[in-house]
Design an enzyme around this catalytic site. Structure first.
Site, PDB file in Angstrom:
ATOM      1  N   HIS A 196       0.826  -1.207   0.000  1.00  0.00           N
ATOM      2  CA  HIS A 196       0.000   0.000   0.000  1.00  0.00           C
ATOM      3  C   HIS A 196       0.860   1.258   0.000  1.00  0.00           C
ATOM      4  O   HIS A 196       0.456   2.307  -0.512  1.00  0.00           O
ATOM      5  CB  HIS A 196      -0.948  -0.004   1.202  1.00  0.00           C
ATOM      6  N   GLU A 239     -12.433  -8.992  -5.086  1.00  0.00           N
ATOM      7  CA  GLU A 239     -11.027  -9.075  -4.656  1.00  0.00           C
ATOM      8  C   GLU A 239     -10.584 -10.491  -4.321  1.00  0.00           C
ATOM      9  O   GLU A 239      -9.403 -10.709  -4.050  1.00  0.00           O
ATOM     10  CB  GLU A 239     -10.813  -8.205  -3.414  1.00  0.00           C
ATOM     11  N   ASP A 281      -5.460  -7.400  -4.432  1.00  0.00           N
ATOM     12  CA  ASP A 281      -5.819  -8.528  -3.580  1.00  0.00           C
ATOM     13  C   ASP A 281      -6.222  -9.749  -4.398  1.00  0.00           C
ATOM     14  O   ASP A 281      -5.894 -10.882  -4.040  1.00  0.00           O
ATOM     15  CB  ASP A 281      -6.951  -8.148  -2.617  1.00  0.00           C
ATOM     16  N   CYS A 310     -10.074  -1.118 -10.418  1.00  0.00           N
ATOM     17  CA  CYS A 310      -9.446  -0.024  -9.662  1.00  0.00           C
ATOM     18  C   CYS A 310      -8.098  -0.442  -9.087  1.00  0.00           C
ATOM     19  O   CYS A 310      -7.444   0.341  -8.405  1.00  0.00           O
ATOM     20  CB  CYS A 310     -10.369   0.459  -8.530  1.00  0.00           C
TER      21      CYS A 310
END
Length: 538
Positions: free
Chosen positions: A188, A429, A453, A500
């Protein structure tokens, strides 16, 4: 000149001084001092610096979140200037002949205990404030302060590793580049670096040496190299390379105002991923059609306690208003795994990526979820809002979410609070969600595929584990087939489907995604114009 190699997570060239980011040392030593006058002078200097920082934080919060929330830093200044607090520190230094750090620590313990013993909830809450100001002063005294206010100018951050909560605190205009010794290109923190549009290296073979602090350096995000104390020849070449990169970015400006359509006329919605209000400027500057992923958890990461409904409402309202009617898709709270927040007091888990996170927290801590939903629906009156829910694996979860949503909407209606028309979607995900996407699609307006993910769960590779980077294949056919079936099932039941995750910006896959029938791609703002150019060539 030292040359160190790392893995690039965002291209570009940065030239500037290094700022060595060190974790704050919270251990406080107890030492006798002879010169108490000098020790008092140390404390007064640290206090003055802390005051200056708190004033700066007040001004920033006033601009970002409003006067009500900024007042906490006003309270901190008053506590730091409190006569009793300061006299206690002075007595310990002058009478007990103790070092300033220990004097501040002991005073903090006494005052925090006093506040906690009170019946009034407001006064009990001041215990945390006393600890906050005391830790700030101690970190200034022992030289371990690593806060953004300590950065004197735009710098290249050098760190062992950075948690998302640490990365998000930096002022964007103070950052030239990020370089970490550890970390994965899929973490992240890497995603945040791409959002901030700055050259970044992870897994770099460099020591986080305090002696590097202030040294001139170059980060070459194209080659994955860090130059420390570059010679004149290297510096000249890097300035030339930076100039070419800047020129290329300038050429991409021609894409502004143009439609995101393929040669055969298919329109692809091109949106941006952001982490907070501060990123809206980048979205607008890069001419994105909307926001495809607002990571609302960063609002929580920036707070010392659960953000209130009003704080969240103001943040969401600001983003929606600034986007001027363009679509804004806000993801509900997605913490857990590598995004830990202290005040949530999450249990220690053997495998947090497969544990208590995202929607699982929201559906078991409904008061937190309802507060966020109330803020979101109130803000929906000020723009075009869509809400999506992360880590969904079953129809049962969607049905419970929709029940809570209806209850929240009824509450707001009874309070005469206006709401807009809100699309509801879910993130795909997990392989489970992709495989049963035909069962999920009838209950939602859209799917948004979180490829980060989805990739790690499909390949059984922890995206935080840098030692597995050589095994990680984002183009693995299993991942692409799951994306294909998700798009097909969405369309079969009248939902639209976007991506996304980071694969959305992978230009090698753009043509294939279009052939699959993708409706939307949401990427870091810095990739928007380049991706528009690529789509127009398909």
């Amino acid at each position: 000149m030292l040359v160190k190699e790392g893995k690039s997570v965002f291209n570009g060239v940065a030239i500037g001084k290094i700022f060595v980011y060190r974790k704050a040392d919270k251990a406080v030593s107890q030492n006798q001092v002879e010169d108490t006058t000098a020790e008092m002078a140390r404390f007064e200097a640290a206090k003055e610096k802390a005051m200056s920082q708190l004033k700066g934080l007040y001004e920033k919060a006033l601009k970002d979140v409003g006067e009500e929330e900024a007042m906490i830093f006003d309270v901190h200044q008053m506590l730091l200037d409190d006569l009793d607090y300061n006299e206690s520190i002075q007595n310990i230094i002058e009478n007990d002949k103790m070092n300033a750090e220990y004097a501040v620590f002991m005073t903090c313990e006494q005052f925090a205990a006093m506040f906690l013993s009170m019946d009034d909830d407001y006064m009990r809450g001041r215990a945390a404030d006393v600890k906050d100001i005391s830790e700030r002063v101690i970190s200034i005294l022992n030289g371990s302060q690593v806060s953004p206010e300590a950065m004197p100018e735009p710098v290249i951050i050098l760190a062992e590793d950075l948690a998302p909560s640490e990365t998000v605190q930096f002022e964007k205009d103070k950052l030239l580049a990020l370089v970490t010794q550890k970390g994965s290109a899929n973490s992240h923190t890497a995603i945040l670096a791409r959002t901030m549009n700055i050259p970044s290296l992870v897994s770099t073979d460099v020591e986080v040496d305090p002696d590097y602090d202030g040294k001139m350096a170059v980060v070459d995000g194209f080659a994955g190299l860090l130059y420390i104390d570059p010679d004149e020849e290297t510096l000249t070449k890097m300035y030339e390379k930076k100039g070419r990169a800047d020129q290329q970015r300038a050429l991409l400006q021609e894409m502004k105002g143009k439609e995101t359509v393929t040669k055969s006329g298919k329109h692809i919605h091109l949106y941006s991923n952001i982490g907070g209000i501060q990123d809206v400027d980048a979205v607008l500057e890069n001419d994105a059609e909307g926001i495809g992923l607002f990571r609302s958890e960063f609002l929580y990461l920036e707070c010392d306690d659960y953000p209130s409904e009003e704080v969240q409402f103001e943040a969401y309202k600001t983003v929606l208003s600034r986007m001027g009617g363009k679509k804004v898709i806000i993801r509900t709270l997605d913490i857990g795994a590598d995004k830990q927040i202290g005040y949530f007091d999450l249990p220690k888990e053997e495998n947090p990526a497969l544990g208590y996170r995202a929607i699982r927290i929201c559906l078991t801590r409904e008061e937190v979820f309802r507060t966020q939903l109330r803020a979101l629906y109130r803000a929906s009156a000020y723009g075009t809002l869509s809400i999506m829910f992360p880590m969904i694996i079953s129809v049962k979860e969607i049905l419970r979410i929709k029940e809570i949503v209806e209850e929240v909407k009824l509450e707001l209606a009874r309070e005469d609070k206006p709401v807009g028309n809100v699309e509801l979607g879910i993130m795909i995900e997990t392989p489970a969600a992709a495989v049963i996407s035909d069962l999920l699609a009838p209950y939602v307006d859209f799917f948004s595929i979180g490829t980060n993910d989805l990739s790690q769960y499909t390949l059984a590779i922890d995206r935080q584990n840098q030692s597995l980077d050589n095994f990680f294949d984002p183009h693995h056919e299993a991942i692409l087939r799951l994306i294909q079936v998700t798009i097909e099932n969405a369309h079969k039941y009248g939902a639209w489907c976007g991506i996304c995750g980071e694969l959305g910006a992978d230009m090698e896959l753009t043509q294939r995604f279009i052939q699959m029938g993708i409706d939307e791609l949401s990427v870091s703002p810095g990739y928007t114009l380049a991706l528009r150019k690529r789509i127009r060539e398909c």
